[in-house]
Design an enzyme around this catalytic site. Structure first.
Site, short mmCIF file in Angstrom:
data_model
loop_
_atom_site.label_atom_id
_atom_site.label_comp_id
_atom_site.label_asym_id
_atom_site.label_seq_id
_atom_site.Cartn_x
_atom_site.Cartn_y
_atom_site.Cartn_z
N GLN A 1 1.00 -1.45 -0.05
CA GLN A 1 -0.06 -0.06 0.02
C GLN A 1 0.07 1.26 -0.09
O GLN A 1 1.77 1.59 1.39
CB GLN A 1 -0.75 0.02 1.33
CG GLN A 1 -1.68 1.09 1.05
CD GLN A 1 -2.78 1.33 2.65
OE1 GLN A 1 -2.68 0.22 3.43
NE2 GLN A 1 -3.39 2.24 3.48
N GLY A 2 0.50 2.26 -0.77
CA GLY A 2 1.17 3.44 -1.30
C GLY A 2 0.58 4.67 -0.64
O GLY A 2 -0.33 4.96 -1.70
N SER B 1 1.58 6.67 2.83
CA SER B 1 2.55 7.51 3.45
C SER B 1 2.90 8.64 2.32
O SER B 1 3.75 7.19 1.50
CB SER B 1 3.04 6.71 4.53
OG SER B 1 1.47 6.73 5.88
N SER C 1 -2.68 8.02 14.23
CA SER C 1 -2.08 8.70 15.28
C SER C 1 -3.26 8.50 16.50
O SER C 1 -3.88 8.57 16.08
CB SER C 1 -1.14 9.73 15.30
OG SER C 1 -1.37 10.81 15.46
N GLU D 1 -11.48 -1.52 7.73
CA GLU D 1 -9.75 -2.32 8.83
C GLU D 1 -9.93 -2.43 9.86
O GLU D 1 -9.42 -3.51 10.18
CB GLU D 1 -8.62 -1.03 8.64
CG GLU D 1 -7.54 -1.36 9.68
CD GLU D 1 -6.71 -0.26 10.50
OE1 GLU D 1 -5.60 0.09 10.50
OE2 GLU D 1 -7.34 1.09 9.57
#
Length: 407
Positions: A130-131, A133, A373, A248
């Site tokens: 998965q790209g 970030s 986060s 997710e």
């Protein structure tokens, strides 16, 4: 909340346990085994294991039968994930594809994409990474700068991604690209599907402090991507990404609880071996961690009950991410305190080989960062779940961004 499983789910549990007992080598269940195997060999073992599991009918548990799945329920999926942990089965090498990409393709993919992506992924013939970030767009995905310019029937992609799990192992990558020149923030984004061996794709491994290189940087230099290799439609990348990320969490807390209880029991064993089991401060700390894990268990069962009833968790899923990451990290903070300065040394301690626990301790430092986060999750819970007003500083930042966008 329902704390029990229906009869058909328990029948599935018995079937799965029997198969796992017959197919997991005893050596794999020895504590620390995977830390003793080289990265290449470990990856190959895990990839082949998952392929065999799929061929035996124990993959895609809650996927529709027409996509090669078992057509099971969320409860069966939760049992599957938990039983794999209980049996010390190896971790998946294709979780990003199986958890995120596959259900997204089922929902918004073209017939060709469904035919080409789902089956090979289920059998582990194609590994996906998965790209999302980027160096300047970690928590703020909408700030990404990787761009693609249409040239005929292809997009020419340039940019960089970072913290890409299995970048050096992946066959293909699903990645967010800005395909509308001059666009900003959430507009003009597309989710492109790119072959990792395409000309212009470069991967640079990132070695972690645990010694492994599970992550990598990915550079795109004039990479040509056929326009049909877009999932969800050109310019609709943000909505597609939000759909993808919504898959997710779900009832993942069931298997997480099982894994963390195993780690907890191992930490207690280490405390006894080091003669620290009588330390009242440590005992109180371990009791607190056990309470946190049990709270995670009940939250996971609540989530599973909601999912089974067909309810959309929405922003409330942030509670789950916040809870499991804090509990997991806290558990290994106690492990760090147990070992003291020796936690950083990858060597036996008092005749105990703690390599696996030490590596897991290093890993837990990251879990409150990736996947959103803890600060971001708290903001989501405060605003979208509890309905609290936005802070004045947040409002001011939003106003400044709106002014810049209007210029």
């Amino acid at each position: 909340m329902d704390l029990s499983y229906p009869p058909e789910a328990e029948e599935f549990r018995a079937e799965l346990r029997t198969w796992l007992a017959a197919n997991i080598p005893a050596s794999w269940t020895v504590p620390g085994f995977w830390a003793t195997v080289g990265e290449d060999e470990a990856f190959d073992l895990r990839r082949d294991w998952e392929r065999r599991k799929a061929l035996a009918g124990f993959a895609g548990i809650d996927w529709p039968v027409e996509y090669g799945g078992r057509g099971g329920t969320p409860a069966m999926r939760a049992i599957h994930d938990s039983e794999l942990v209980r049996a010390h089965a190896p971790r998946s090498v294709n979780s990003l594809g199986l958890v995120f990409l596959a259900p997204t393709v089922m929902a918004v993919g073209t017939p060709r994409q469904k035919a080409e992506i789902i089956g090979p992924m289920l059998r582990n013939e194609v590994i996906w990474c998965q790209g999302f970030s980027e160096p300047g767009a970690g928590s703020d995905l909408a700030a990404l700068r990787t761009h693609g310019v249409l040239d005929g029937d292809e997009y020419v992609v340039n940019g960089q991604k970072v913290w890409t799990t299995f970048a050096g192992r992946g066959d293909r990558i699903f990645t967010m690209v800005r395909t509308e020149p001059g666009s900003s923030r959430h507009r003009g984004l597309s989710l492109l599907l790119i072959d990792m061996d395409a000309p212009g794709v470069e991967v640079r491994p990132i070695r972690q402090m645990s010694g492994v290189s599970e992550f990598g940087e990915v550079f795109f230099t004039d990479v040509r991507v056929p326009a049909p290799q877009c999932l969800g439609g050109i310019g609709n990348g943000w909505a597609t990404a939000m759909l993808l990320l919504s898959f997710e969490r779900g009832a993942a807390g069931i298997s997480q609880y099982t894994a963390y209880r195993q780690a907890y029991d191992e930490i207690v064993r280490v405390a006894r071996a080091l003669g620290r089991d009588g330390d009242p401060v440590l005992r109180q700390e371990l009791a607190r961690r056990r309470v946190e894990l049990e709270c995670l268990h009940y939250q996971a069962m609540h989530v599973l009950t909601e999912v089974e009833r067909g309810h959309d968790l929405g922003a409330a899923s942030s509670v789950t991410k916040l809870q499991w990451s804090q509990a997991y990290q806290g558990l290994f903070e106690t492990f760090d305190e147990l070992l003291g300065a020796e936690v950083a040394l990858l060597r036996p301690t008092a005749d105990l080989d703690l390599t696996a626990l030490r590596q897991e301790s290093f890993w837990t430092r990251s879990v409150t960062i990736w996947g959103g986060s803890s600060q971001v999750q708290r903001t989501i819970v405060a605003e979208r779940v509890l309905g609290l007003p936005r802070s004045s500083s947040t409002t001011a930042r939003t106003a400044r961004r709106s002014k810049r966008s209007a210029r």
